[in-house]
Design an enzyme around this catalytic site. Structure first.
Site, PDB file in Angstrom:
ATOM      1  N   GLU A  46      10.707  54.303  36.770  1.00 20.44           N
ATOM      2  CA  GLU A  46      11.728  55.061  37.495  1.00 20.44           C
ATOM      3  C   GLU A  46      11.160  55.679  38.767  1.00 20.44           C
ATOM      4  O   GLU A  46      11.820  55.713  39.798  1.00 20.44           O
ATOM      5  CB  GLU A  46      12.333  56.143  36.603  1.00 20.44           C
ATOM      6  N   THR A  52      13.165  52.065  46.148  1.00 20.18           N
ATOM      7  CA  THR A  52      12.322  50.869  46.240  1.00 20.18           C
ATOM      8  C   THR A  52      12.949  49.760  45.399  1.00 20.18           C
ATOM      9  O   THR A  52      13.453  50.023  44.310  1.00 20.18           O
ATOM     10  CB  THR A  52      10.898  51.182  45.739  1.00 20.18           C
ATOM     11  N   GLY A  90       4.743  52.907  49.681  1.00 18.83           N
ATOM     12  CA  GLY A  90       5.482  53.891  50.452  1.00 18.83           C
ATOM     13  C   GLY A  90       5.803  55.167  49.681  1.00 18.83           C
ATOM     14  O   GLY A  90       5.568  55.261  48.475  1.00 18.83           O
ATOM     15  N   TYR A  91       6.340  56.149  50.407  1.00 15.83           N
ATOM     16  CA  TYR A  91       6.685  57.451  49.823  1.00 15.83           C
ATOM     17  C   TYR A  91       5.548  57.948  48.939  1.00 15.83           C
ATOM     18  O   TYR A  91       5.686  58.082  47.724  1.00 15.83           O
ATOM     19  CB  TYR A  91       7.995  57.369  49.049  1.00 15.83           C
ATOM     20  N   TYR A 129      18.089  62.701  39.203  1.00 15.31           N
ATOM     21  CA  TYR A 129      18.324  61.318  38.786  1.00 15.31           C
ATOM     22  C   TYR A 129      17.294  60.867  37.757  1.00 15.31           C
ATOM     23  O   TYR A 129      17.642  60.368  36.675  1.00 15.31           O
ATOM     24  CB  TYR A 129      18.304  60.345  39.977  1.00 15.31           C
ATOM     25  N   ASP A 147      22.421  57.326  40.601  1.00 14.42           N
ATOM     26  CA  ASP A 147      21.601  56.823  41.707  1.00 14.42           C
ATOM     27  C   ASP A 147      22.525  56.114  42.703  1.00 14.42           C
ATOM     28  O   ASP A 147      23.742  56.187  42.604  1.00 14.42           O
ATOM     29  CB  ASP A 147      20.540  55.863  41.168  1.00 14.42           C
ATOM     30  N   CYS A 199      28.051  44.296  41.931  1.00 15.04           N
ATOM     31  CA  CYS A 199      28.695  45.308  42.781  1.00 15.04           C
ATOM     32  C   CYS A 199      27.704  45.745  43.854  1.00 15.04           C
ATOM     33  O   CYS A 199      27.357  46.915  43.987  1.00 15.04           O
ATOM     34  CB  CYS A 199      29.138  46.486  41.923  1.00 15.04           C
TER      35      CYS A 199
END
Length: 355
Positions: A46, A52, A90-91, A129, A147, A199
DNA sequence: GATTCGTGGTC
DNA sequence: TGACCAAGAAT
């Protein structure tokens, strides 16, 4: 049967036949047999999946759990190794918080993740989340994880035309009303899978959607246009200089970045601040610095970066004012964040080899 | 509520 | 090719 129950039941039946096979999952068959996935793996997945894509995470996840199979192993890992393993994802605050969280769980919680949403959310790197997702997926608690997928699916199902982020509260309560008392964990994952495979943000495949007949957005012909979002600000161009220095023995001059802020805690090349009009600074060591033709371009979340690259051979006894030398055998470009890896590649492409 | 914080894939 | 986007959190 209420509209909400009908949606949840239809979605769950679809999930039983169409669940994606992902390395951190145990699958709907196992779930119905009462088997839950490993909370450590759920938590790690998670966190990696925050902003990502699954495609980017899958292999990184496998490498990570191979190297650190449980929370105790991760808690015992040196910071630099975890940051290097995260390089390119990243992050990077996620990696710093991941390690902080692992150490709290290992040291203070007997290696067990809290079995409640509130307990989970109190840990570093776990927000609303992720806390709900872990509670639902790992512990099958009836929590609602909202999310980007869920926001999109719900906005379409209920034809929510109000733009984000203002619509967030309403979407949240609509999403919560869908969570069934039975198999809430699979419901959560089913919402993700539907959002990721059918979706989708662009060109949703409504013909293949199990919820098409129950979808307000589809009935109104506006599903693909939802959710609406406020327009984003333009990205300014920031500039800077990166210094790639190499000592006579082949060691590279690198610098550990401050723990907070952009690329915090990661290894990189010494350089200037990255600003719209940077000041001319002193190089990190005395040497004959020369410019590499061209520049490195990179785009971050909120600005474009154009970096000039300077290179120099440094003497054996060099005593730099900034940074630390990393021996040639220990230097792996893959341990650097992508922008820094680009700088290294640019220096090499410009003919720089060091001594 | 608005900003900051990465990257690679996609159209 | 450049803008948009992805299983958000922290401040």
């Amino acid at each position: 049967m209420t509209h909400e129950r009908r949606i949840a039941a239809t979605l769950l039946a679809w999930y039983d036949a169409n669940a994606r096979d992902l390395p951190w999952r145990t699958g709907p068959d196992a779930a119905r047999a009462g088997l839950r996935p490993d909370p450590y793996r759920v938590w790690l997945s998670e966190v990696m999946l925050q902003q990502t894509t699954v495609a980017a995470v899958r292999d990184r996840f496998l490498r990570f759990v191979e190297r650190w199979p449980d929370v105790a192993a991760l808690a015992a890992a040196p910071d630099a190794e975890v940051m290097a393993e995260w390089a390119g994802l990243g992050y990077y605050a996620r990696a710093r918080n991941l390690l902080a969280c692992a150490r709290i769980v290992a040291r203070d919680l007997d290696g067990q993740f809290p079995r409640s949403r509130a307990g989970l959310q109190a840990l570093p790197g776990i927000g609303p989340y992720t806390a709900a997702a872990i509670a639902a997926i790992a512990f099958d608690l009836p929590e609602c994880a909202v999310d980007g997928n869920v926001e999109r699916v719900v906005a379409r199902l209920f034809a929510v035309a109000e733009p984000l982020p203002a619509a967030r509260a309403r979407i949240g309560s609509l999403a919560a009303a869908l969570v069934p008392g039975d198999r809430p964990g699979d419901h959560t994952q089913a919402m993700m899978d539907l959002g990721a495979t059918i979706c989708t943000p662009r060109n949703p495949d409504c013909d293949a959607c199990p919820l098409r007949a129950l979808c307000g957005g589809h009935a109104r012909g506006i599903a693909a246009d939802l959710p609406r979002k406020a327009p984003k600000a333009a990205k300014p161009v920031r500039r800077g200089i990166a210094y790639v220095g190499r000592r006579a023995d082949g060691a590279w001059l690198l610098e550990r970045r401050p723990a907070r802020g952009l690329l915090g805690g990661m290894l990189g090349w010494p350089g200037t601040e990255w600003t719209v009009s940077p000041a001319r600074p002193a190089p990190p060591a005395r040497a004959e610095w020369r410019a590499v033709p061209g520049e490195v371009r990179h785009t971050f979340t909120h600005f474009h970066l154009a970096l000039s690259v300077m290179v120099a051979e440094l003497p054996a006894g060099a005593n730099p004012e900034r940074g630390e030398f990393i021996a040639s055998d220990h230097f792996r470009p893959a341990d650097l964040p992508t922008v820094m890896r680009k700088v290294h590649a640019h220096a090499l492409a410009g003919g720089f080899e060091g001594h």
